[in-house]
Enzyme design. Structure first.
Site, PDB file in Angstrom:
ATOM      1  CB  CYS B 162     -33.194   1.355 107.642  1.00  0.00           C
ATOM      2  SG  CYS B 162     -32.742   3.079 106.494  1.00  0.00           S
ATOM      3  CG  HIS B 294     -38.238   1.918 110.172  1.00  0.00           C
ATOM      4  ND1 HIS B 294     -37.379   1.786 111.097  1.00  0.00           N
ATOM      5  CD2 HIS B 294     -38.041   2.332 109.252  1.00  0.00           C
ATOM      6  CE1 HIS B 294     -36.103   2.111 109.867  1.00  0.00           C
ATOM      7  NE2 HIS B 294     -36.715   2.258 109.009  1.00  0.00           N
ATOM      8  CD  GLU B 305     -43.170   2.198 111.959  1.00  0.00           C
ATOM      9  OE1 GLU B 305     -42.304   3.652 112.060  1.00  0.00           O
ATOM     10  OE2 GLU B 305     -42.952   1.711 113.063  1.00  0.00           O
ATOM     11  CE  LYS B 326     -34.887   5.511 112.228  1.00  0.00           C
ATOM     12  NZ  LYS B 326     -35.404   4.464 112.816  1.00  0.00           N
ATOM     13  CG  HIS B 331     -32.639   6.523 109.868  1.00  0.00           C
ATOM     14  ND1 HIS B 331     -31.844   5.044 109.663  1.00  0.00           N
ATOM     15  CD2 HIS B 331     -33.466   6.139 108.677  1.00  0.00           C
ATOM     16  CE1 HIS B 331     -32.243   4.440 109.480  1.00  0.00           C
ATOM     17  NE2 HIS B 331     -33.535   4.885 108.826  1.00  0.00           N
ATOM     18  CG  PHE B 390     -35.044   2.432 101.195  1.00  0.00           C
ATOM     19  CD1 PHE B 390     -36.395   2.737 101.742  1.00  0.00           C
ATOM     20  CD2 PHE B 390     -34.003   3.218 101.251  1.00  0.00           C
ATOM     21  CE1 PHE B 390     -36.444   4.059 101.545  1.00  0.00           C
ATOM     22  CE2 PHE B 390     -34.341   4.582 100.732  1.00  0.00           C
ATOM     23  CZ  PHE B 390     -35.481   4.684 101.023  1.00  0.00           C
TER      24      PHE B 390
END
Lengths: 85, 402
Positions: B162, B294, B305, B326, B331, B390
Site C-alpha cells: 500500500c 493513510h 497513525e 479513502k 483503498h 503491510f
C-alpha cells in the site's frame, strides 16, 4: 470454411488486412507480422483447429512447423489437422 | 541539488476519469464506493468496492493494445496521458535518456492472473494466450509508458504493497533532485477488484461489508478501490525555463521499515517516516497545514497513525488537518498514494481540504481534526502524504506551494 480459408483469415486478422490481400507466396514478415504476432497467430491456429503446433519462437527455422510462407503454413496446418484429429 | 516540481497530474479512479472530476468529487465529498459488479458475486462475502464506472477500454485502445495491456496498464496509460498533456513536457531524442518512469503497484496484472488461472484450473484449458506474461508482469505499465513517450532513461517498478506509489514518487523525486534524471513520470496503479483479488483480501478479515469510515469510532475496515495516478516531476529550473505551470514542489521524502510485524502497523516506524520527511524538507511540524492520512479505516491503522502523528507533530497535532480520502475512492492498494497526492495538490492550489466522509462517531484514539464529512476552505502552504504498507514499509512525502 476450408483449412486454407480459415488460416488465411487468421493471418489477415493478425496483419490487419483483408483476406483477399493475403498472397499465398507472402512471408509473415511481408505482411508486417512481427515475432509476437507470429506467436499470437499460432495460438489462434491452435485454438481454431484444436491442434498442438510444434513451434519454438527461439528457433523458428528449426521448428517442425514451417512458417516460411502463407502456403507453407496452410500445408503444415492441413497435415497437423489430419494427424491430430 | 535540484528543486523538484510537479507540472502535470493525471488519474482515473472511482471518483472520476480525470483530475478535475476527481477533485470535484473530493470537494463535494462524493462516495465512489458502491455495490460491486462482477461475476460470481454470490460467492463473495465482501460485496462493496470503489470500481471505476463507465470505463470502456475499447473506446481508448485498439485491439492490438488491448491484447497486450492488462487493466492496470490501461489505467496507467490514461493517467499518464492526462499528466503529460497538462505538463506539456516534450521529450526530444536528446532529452529522452535523462527522462524515466517509476511506478508503484502491489499486484500488477491481477486481472490477467485471475482470468488465466480460471481458464487453466477451472475450465481445464491447456493453452493460454501468448501475451499472458507480458500482460501480467508488474513492470508492464512502466514499460508501456516508456514506449509511448520515448523515455529511455532510468525506469522501474517498485512494489511495497500500500506504499508503492509513495515509494515510486519519492524515488523519482530523489532522482530528479540528485540530477540523475531531468524529468520523471511517477505514480502508481492497481486493479485488484477481481474475484481472486477480493477473495484474497476477504481472507484477512479486515474488509468492511458496509463502508469505509476512517477514524470514526464505528469504523469497520477497509474497502478496496482501483485506479491510477501519475505525475510529471521535473527540475524547478527546467519548468521555469519552458514556462510550465508548476502545481507544487516536492520538498521532502522519507522511508522507514518497522522491522516488527508483517501486517500490524507500528507507531515508531510511522513516526520516524513523518519526522524524516519533515527533516528532508527542512520543515517544522507547524509548517504543515494538511496531512493526507493513510487512513485505511481499520482499527489498527487509524489508531496507530493518529498516535504517530501526535508523536511526530507534538502540540501542532491538535491544529493540523488530516483527512482520509479513502473514505471516497477506497483503498487503491499500490495506486493509493498517487491518487491521494491529488488531495494535497488541491489543498495547496485551491485552499480546499478534502473531507473524511462517512464519519459518524469520534474515537478518543483518533482525536485529531480529521475534517469530518465536509470539505473545508483553508490556506495551506505545505502538506504531507502518509503511506504505511503491510510489511511495515513506510513512505511519507512533503509538498510545498510554489
Amino acid at each position: 470454411m476450408s483449412v486454407k480459408d480459415n488460416v488465411i483469415q487468421i493471418i489477415a486478422e493478425q496483419a490487419l488486412l483483408d483476406a483477399a490481400d493475403v498472397r499465398l507466396s507472402a512471408t509473415l514478415e511481408d505482411l508486417g507480422i512481427d515475432s509476437l504476432g507470429v506467436v499470437e497467430s499460432i495460438f489462434a491456429i491452435e485454438e481454431e483447429f484444436d491442434i498442438e503446433v510444434p513451434f519454438n519462437a527461439n528457433a523458428p527455422a528449426e521448428s517442425e512447423f514451417d512458417i516460411s510462407s502463407v502456403s507453407a503454413i496452410i500445408s503444415a496446418v492441413e497435415s497437423l489437422v489430419v494427424e491430430q484429429t | 541539488m535540484n528543486r523538484v516540481v510537479i507540472t502535470g497530474a493525471g488519474t482515473i479512479n472511482a471518483l472520476g476519469h480525470t483530475v478535475p472530476e476527481t477533485l470535484h468529487a473530493m470537494r463535494e465529498g462524493h462516495l465512489g464506493i458502491g455495490p460491486l459488479q462482477m461475476r460470481d458475486l454470490d460467492r463473495l462475502s465482501v460485496k462493496i468496492g470503489a470500481q471505476i464506472k463507465n470505463f470502456d477500454p475499447e473506446s481508448y485502445f485498439d485491439r492490438q493494445k488491448l491484447a497486450l495491456c492488462d487493466r492496470v496498464t490501461q489505467l496507467t496509460l490514461l493517467a499518464s496521458r492526462e499528466a503529460m498533456l497538462q505538463s506539456g513536457l516534450e521529450i526530444t531524442e536528446e532529452q529522452s535518456e535523462t527522462t524515466g518512469v517509476v511506478f508503484g503497484t502491489a499486484a500488477g496484472g491481477m486481472n490477467t492472473w485471475d482470468d488465466n488461472f480460471r481458464s487453466v484450473y477451472e475450465e481445464g484449458k491447456n493453452r493460454v494466450h501468448p501475451f499472458v506474461v507480458p500482460k501480467l508482469m508488474t513492470n508492464a505499465a512502466a514499460s508501456h509508458v516508456s514506449m509511448v513517450y520515448n523515455i529511455k532513461g532510468p525506469s522501474l517498478t517498485v512494489s511495497t504493497a500500500c506504499a508503492s506509489s509513495n515509494h515510486a514518487i519519492g524515488l523519482a523525486f530523489q532522482m530528479v533532485r540528485s540530477g540523475m534524471a531531468r524529468a520523471m513520470l511517477a505514480g502508481g496503479a492497481d486493479a485488484m477488484l477481481t474475484f481472486g483479488g477480493i477473495k484474497a483480501w476477504e481472507g484477512l478479515r479486515v474488509m468492511s461489508k458496509t463502508a469505509c469510515r476512517p477514524f470514526s469510532a464505528n469504523r469497520s475496515g477497509m474497502v478496496q478501490g482501483e485506479g491510477a495516478g501519475v505525475f510529471v516531476l521535473e527540475t524547478y529550473e527546467g519548468a521555469k525555463a519552458r514556462g510550465a505551470e508548476i502545481l507544487a514542489e516536492i520538498v521532502g521524502f522519507a522511508m522507514t521499515s518497522d522491522a516488527s510485524d508483517i501486517v500490524m502497523p507500528n507507531q515508531q516506524g510511522a513516526a520516524r517516516a513523518i519526522r524524516g520527511a519533515l527533516a528532508d524538507a527542512c520543515l517544522s511540524p507547524q509548517d504543515i497545514g494538511y496531512i493526507n492520512a493513510h487512513g485505511t479505516g481499520t482499527a489498527a491503522n487509524d489508531k496507530t497513525e493518529c498516535a504517530a502523528v501526535a508523536e511526530a507533530f507534538g502540540a501542532h497535532a491538535d491544529r493540523v488537518m488530516m483527512s482520509s480520502t479513502k473514505s471516497m475512492h477506497g483503498h487503491l492498494i499500490g495506486g493509493t498514494g498517487a491518487v491521494e497526492l491529488l488531495a494535497c495538490l488541491m489543498a495547496l492550489r485551491e485552499g480546499v481540504i478534502a473531507p473524511t466522509i462517512g464519519y459518524e462517531h469520534p474515537d478518543p484514539n483518533c482525536a485529531l481534526d480529521v475534517v469530518p464529512n465536509v470539505a473545508r476552505q483553508a490556506k495551506v502552504t505545505a502538506t504531507m502524504s502518509n503511506a504505511f504498507a503491510f510489511g511495515g514499509l513506510n513512505a511519507v512525502l512533503a509538498l510545498r506551494a510554489v
